[in-house]
Structures are given as C-alpha cells and as structure tokens.
Design a protein around this motif. Structure first.
Motif, PDB file in Angstrom:
ATOM      1  N   ALA A 172      -0.939   8.347  -5.735  1.00  0.00           N
ATOM      2  CA  ALA A 172      -2.128   8.040  -4.940  1.00  0.00           C
ATOM      3  C   ALA A 172      -2.670   6.662  -5.292  1.00  0.00           C
ATOM      4  N   ALA A 173      -2.712   6.354  -6.595  1.00  0.00           N
ATOM      5  CA  ALA A 173      -3.226   5.055  -7.029  1.00  0.00           C
ATOM      6  C   ALA A 173      -2.325   3.914  -6.544  1.00  0.00           C
ATOM      7  N   LYS A 174      -1.022   4.090  -6.671  1.00  0.00           N
ATOM      8  CA  LYS A 174      -0.078   3.037  -6.267  1.00  0.00           C
ATOM      9  C   LYS A 174      -0.058   2.856  -4.752  1.00  0.00           C
ATOM     10  N   ALA A 175      -0.312   3.922  -4.008  1.00  0.00           N
ATOM     11  CA  ALA A 175      -0.329   3.839  -2.542  1.00  0.00           C
ATOM     12  C   ALA A 175      -1.690   3.400  -2.015  1.00  0.00           C
ATOM     13  N   GLY A 176      -2.714   3.426  -2.889  1.00  0.00           N
ATOM     14  CA  GLY A 176      -4.040   3.029  -2.480  1.00  0.00           C
ATOM     15  C   GLY A 176      -4.720   4.025  -1.576  1.00  0.00           C
TER      16      GLY A 176
ATOM     17  N   SER B  33       0.981  19.110   4.576  1.00  0.00           N
ATOM     18  CA  SER B  33       0.702  19.156   6.022  1.00  0.00           C
ATOM     19  C   SER B  33       0.877  17.763   6.612  1.00  0.00           C
ATOM     20  N   PRO B  34       2.105  17.245   6.628  1.00  0.00           N
ATOM     21  CA  PRO B  34       2.327  15.866   7.079  1.00  0.00           C
ATOM     22  C   PRO B  34       1.860  15.601   8.501  1.00  0.00           C
ATOM     23  N   HIS B  35       1.802  16.666   9.344  1.00  0.00           N
ATOM     24  CA  HIS B  35       1.356  16.483  10.721  1.00  0.00           C
ATOM     25  C   HIS B  35      -0.123  16.109  10.813  1.00  0.00           C
ATOM     26  N   LEU B  36      -0.863  16.281   9.707  1.00  0.00           N
ATOM     27  CA  LEU B  36      -2.283  15.959   9.695  1.00  0.00           C
ATOM     28  C   LEU B  36      -2.564  14.533   9.226  1.00  0.00           C
ATOM     29  N   VAL B  37      -1.526  13.808   8.837  1.00  0.00           N
ATOM     30  CA  VAL B  37      -1.690  12.455   8.300  1.00  0.00           C
ATOM     31  C   VAL B  37      -1.173  11.449   9.325  1.00  0.00           C
ATOM     32  N   LYS B  38      -1.913  10.342   9.488  1.00  0.00           N
ATOM     33  CA  LYS B  38      -1.475   9.298  10.423  1.00  0.00           C
ATOM     34  C   LYS B  38      -0.071   8.822  10.057  1.00  0.00           C
ATOM     35  N   THR B  39       0.717   8.543  11.074  1.00  0.00           N
ATOM     36  CA  THR B  39       2.117   8.179  10.859  1.00  0.00           C
ATOM     37  C   THR B  39       2.262   6.998   9.903  1.00  0.00           C
ATOM     38  N   GLU B  40       1.487   5.955  10.100  1.00  0.00           N
ATOM     39  CA  GLU B  40       1.585   4.763   9.260  1.00  0.00           C
ATOM     40  C   GLU B  40       1.263   5.079   7.804  1.00  0.00           C
ATOM     41  N   THR B  41       0.202   5.859   7.603  1.00  0.00           N
ATOM     42  CA  THR B  41      -0.202   6.236   6.242  1.00  0.00           C
ATOM     43  C   THR B  41       0.850   7.127   5.596  1.00  0.00           C
ATOM     44  N   ARG B  42       1.328   8.097   6.371  1.00  0.00           N
ATOM     45  CA  ARG B  42       2.336   9.029   5.837  1.00  0.00           C
ATOM     46  C   ARG B  42       3.598   8.291   5.423  1.00  0.00           C
ATOM     47  N   GLU B  43       4.066   7.385   6.259  1.00  0.00           N
ATOM     48  CA  GLU B  43       5.290   6.648   5.948  1.00  0.00           C
ATOM     49  C   GLU B  43       5.107   5.752   4.734  1.00  0.00           C
ATOM     50  N   HIS B  44       3.918   5.158   4.583  1.00  0.00           N
ATOM     51  CA  HIS B  44       3.633   4.325   3.409  1.00  0.00           C
ATOM     52  C   HIS B  44       3.677   5.156   2.132  1.00  0.00           C
ATOM     53  N   ILE B  45       3.039   6.330   2.156  1.00  0.00           N
ATOM     54  CA  ILE B  45       3.027   7.205   0.973  1.00  0.00           C
ATOM     55  C   ILE B  45       4.438   7.674   0.652  1.00  0.00           C
ATOM     56  N   GLN B  46       5.191   8.043   1.669  1.00  0.00           N
ATOM     57  CA  GLN B  46       6.565   8.502   1.447  1.00  0.00           C
ATOM     58  C   GLN B  46       7.437   7.387   0.873  1.00  0.00           C
ATOM     59  N   GLU B  47       7.165   6.153   1.267  1.00  0.00           N
ATOM     60  CA  GLU B  47       7.909   5.008   0.729  1.00  0.00           C
ATOM     61  C   GLU B  47       7.602   4.824  -0.757  1.00  0.00           C
ATOM     62  N   VAL B  48       6.322   4.972  -1.118  1.00  0.00           N
ATOM     63  CA  VAL B  48       5.930   4.854  -2.528  1.00  0.00           C
ATOM     64  C   VAL B  48       6.553   5.983  -3.347  1.00  0.00           C
ATOM     65  N   MET B  49       6.530   7.204  -2.796  1.00  0.00           N
ATOM     66  CA  MET B  49       7.132   8.348  -3.482  1.00  0.00           C
ATOM     67  C   MET B  49       8.621   8.124  -3.711  1.00  0.00           C
TER      68      MET B  49
ATOM     69  N   GLN C 232      10.133   5.159  -3.858  1.00  0.00           N
ATOM     70  CA  GLN C 232      10.295   4.038  -4.789  1.00  0.00           C
ATOM     71  C   GLN C 232      10.205   4.499  -6.244  1.00  0.00           C
ATOM     72  N   TYR C 233       9.272   5.410  -6.510  1.00  0.00           N
ATOM     73  CA  TYR C 233       9.066   5.889  -7.883  1.00  0.00           C
ATOM     74  C   TYR C 233       9.762   7.228  -8.146  1.00  0.00           C
ATOM     75  N   ARG C 234      10.606   7.639  -7.187  1.00  0.00           N
ATOM     76  CA  ARG C 234      11.401   8.865  -7.315  1.00  0.00           C
ATOM     77  C   ARG C 234      10.527  10.080  -7.662  1.00  0.00           C
ATOM     78  N   TYR C 235       9.422  10.148  -6.955  1.00  0.00           N
ATOM     79  CA  TYR C 235       8.512  11.276  -7.187  1.00  0.00           C
ATOM     80  C   TYR C 235       9.064  12.536  -6.522  1.00  0.00           C
ATOM     81  N   VAL C 236       9.156  13.619  -7.267  1.00  0.00           N
ATOM     82  CA  VAL C 236       9.607  14.915  -6.756  1.00  0.00           C
ATOM     83  C   VAL C 236       8.489  15.926  -6.962  1.00  0.00           C
TER      84      VAL C 236
END
Length: 339
Positions: free
Chosen positions: A10-14, A26-42, A44-48
């Motif tokens: 959360a901190a790294k994604a801002g 509930s990914p359907h509740l998150v704006k597409t741009e925001t969701r894709e940004h968070i997924q990219e950060v996850m 990048q840091y191999r978050y599981v």
C-alpha cells in the motif's frame, strides 16, 4: 529475505491498505487504472497474498466448489469458464470435481467439500436420488446453487432451464417437418434427471402428435463424440431406421453426423440430425447443426452472483430462476414431402 506485507505494498503504491485489500478480494470495485497500478507493484515485489491466513482470521473459506458431470468435450465448458471468471472477480477461487455421471463419486465429492468447509458449492445438476444429500449440505451451512436444471424442490436454489420443454420443442419441430420415425440419442437418463426430463419431453411431443414412442429408437449413451457415433450406427442398422435423429447433446450429434457420412448417407437429404446445447462448433459442422441453444454463460454468471449473496449473508432464502432456451434452425434437418 523477508516476505513483503500488504501494508508495504500500500505504501509503495501510494494507496490505502483498504484499496489494496479490495484489489485482492473485490477487484471489480476498484478503478481499472488503480487496480492495474497496485497489481504492477505486487508483481514487482513478488507479493503473494496468504489466503489461508486470511480465511482463518475471517473464519470463512474463500474457495467455491464446482461439481461437473464430465470434463470430456465442450458441453459444460462455457458455464464453468464464466463461473471461474466471475468467482475470481469476487475474490474466490475454485475447486472442480468431475463425477463421470457416477452418483457415488458425486456423494464423495459433496462429503469432501463439506469436510473442507468450502464457502459454497455450485452443482451442474446432480444424480437421481441425490436430493437429500444436497439438502443436507445446505442444512450444514454451506450454500449450494444448482445449474442446468429447473428443480421442483423449493428448498434448493437453482439457475436452470426447462429440459422437458426444450426437448419437446425440438421433437415437435422434427414432427412438423413430417418426420414420423424419430430416433433419440441422449445421455444417461437412468442416472441423470435432466436427461430423463429430455426423454419425457420427447415422448410427450410424440404422443401429442399421435405418434407412438418406440423404445427401440431411444439409445442411451455418454455424451461424447465416439458414443454419438456408436448410437447412430445402432439406429442406422435397423430394418426401418429413423428418418430424423434428435441427439440430446451436440457432442452426440456431431458423432452421429460422422456415422451418417461413414455409411454414405447425406445429411439432411437422407437423414436429418438435430442436437442440443449449441456448443461453439455446432455452427461450423458440415452441415451446420440445428440445435437447442442453452444459456450456459448466463447460468454460470447468475449462479455465482446468487451464491456469493448467500455466502456474504445478504440473502439466505432459496432462489429459483428458470431461463429460456432457443431453437436454432440451421441446415442439418429437412422437411419430408408427404406422399
């Protein structure tokens, strides 16, 4: 190297911790741009995400069980694919069990899913005599939704269609093409209720038009290409073979087409063949297959919505939805001129 935590993502994604959690659950509740940004950060840091720990803390599973009769062919692929997509959108994963049309295997799967305390179960119909077992699963606190069938039991939830009416409509269509000897190849009607209802619809249409059902032209087969071919061979070997064959599964119908060609017969000039399901390649057969279109994708989507509402406690009352089927007329059947 220590495992990165959700708070750090959360901190790294801002974004807030709640937004990261919604992206996971509930990914359907998150704006597409925001969701894709968070997924990219996850990524990048191999978050599981630790689903097991989350399930334990919430005291609720995030896994849905899906029971299907067979993985052979394309019959149930559309509904199962949509179930997976819609479940993932709501933060659930799937366990899929294949019964092979065996009631004992179905009972074992129901018990195993109960023991694992899954969040809910979607059954693609169930074997004759299993009503009590399904009710017991529901009474144990695990929501269940049945698809591909319309049930008379008001205590069970379903999203299905009227198999009797669908089979009646196809049989009636063939009768109106002046066919009086109509063969039927269908799935295991001695084991599966929806197959039995299709048989009953076929019989009712014959009787309503003054035709006597002949048990010799009813062939019970597993809904595969090979068994459809074998069933058609049996019908064509009769002293008085049918002029039309209703294969109550497109897989059976495609096999029947192959058997007709093997015998040197033309479809529909020498024999008419109709199917059931309208699977993807029914329109690409030679000739394109007349069939019954089943709302497979719609059933899957509505079943997930209904089940998740039950799981989340917004609706515990049994719901029952019957969808429409459609007769799809293509080129595999022809009208016989009356003499």
């Amino acid at each position: 190297m220590s495992r990165i935590r959700m708070q750090e993502i959360a901190a790294k994604a801002g974004v807030s911790l709640a937004t990261v959690s919604r992206t996971i659950h509930s990914p359907h509740l998150v704006k597409t741009e925001t969701r894709e940004h968070i997924q990219e950060v996850m990524s990048q840091y191999r978050y599981v995400y630790n689903v097991t720990a989350s399930d334990f803390s919430k005291k609720r599973s995030s896994v849905i069980g899906v029971i299907i009769p067979t993985t052979k062919g394309a019959i149930f692929s559309n509904s199962t694919q949509i179930i997976q997509e819609k479940a993932q959108e709501r933060g659930f994963s799937l366990i899929i069990g294949n019964t092979g049309y065996d009631g004992d295997v179905e009972s074992t799967l129901l018990l195993q899913f109960q023991e694992r305390r899954l969040a809910g179960i979607i059954l693609t119909g169930f074997a004759i005599g299993q009503e009590r077992a399904v009710r017991e699963v529901v009474q144990s606190g695990i929501p269940c939704v049945v698809i591909w069938e319309s049930l008379e039991d008001t205590s069970l939830s379903f999203v299905g269609f009227n198999n009797f009416a669908a089979a009646y409509s196809m049989t009636e269509y063939l009768i109106r093409l002046n066919h009086q000897r109509i063969g039927l190849i269908l799935g295991p009607y001695t084991k599966v209720r929806r197959a039995r209802r299709r048989l009953e619809g076929y019989h009712a249409a014959l009787r309503d038009y003054g035709l006597s059902p002949d048990p010799r032209v009813v062939i019970e087969k597993q809904p595969t290409l090979q068994e459809g071919k074998e069933g058609m061979r049996e019908l064509l070997s009769m002293l008085r073979p049918p002029t039309a064959v209703f294969a109550a599964s497109d897989m059976l119908a495609v096999g029947a087409l192959a058997a007709a060609r093997e015998k040197g017969l033309r479809v529909p000039e020498d024999v008419s063949i109709a199917g059931f399901d309208d699977i993807d390649f029914a329109a690409f057969c030679n000739p394109p297959l007349t069939t019954v279109r089943v709302p497979a994708a719609q059933m899957g989507e509505m079943a997930v919505k209904m089940l998740v509402e039950m799981i989340e406690g917004s609706s515990m009352r049994a719901k029952q939805i019957t969808l429409n089927t459609e007769l799809v007329i293509r080129e595999s059947c022809r009208k016989i001129e009356k003499k």
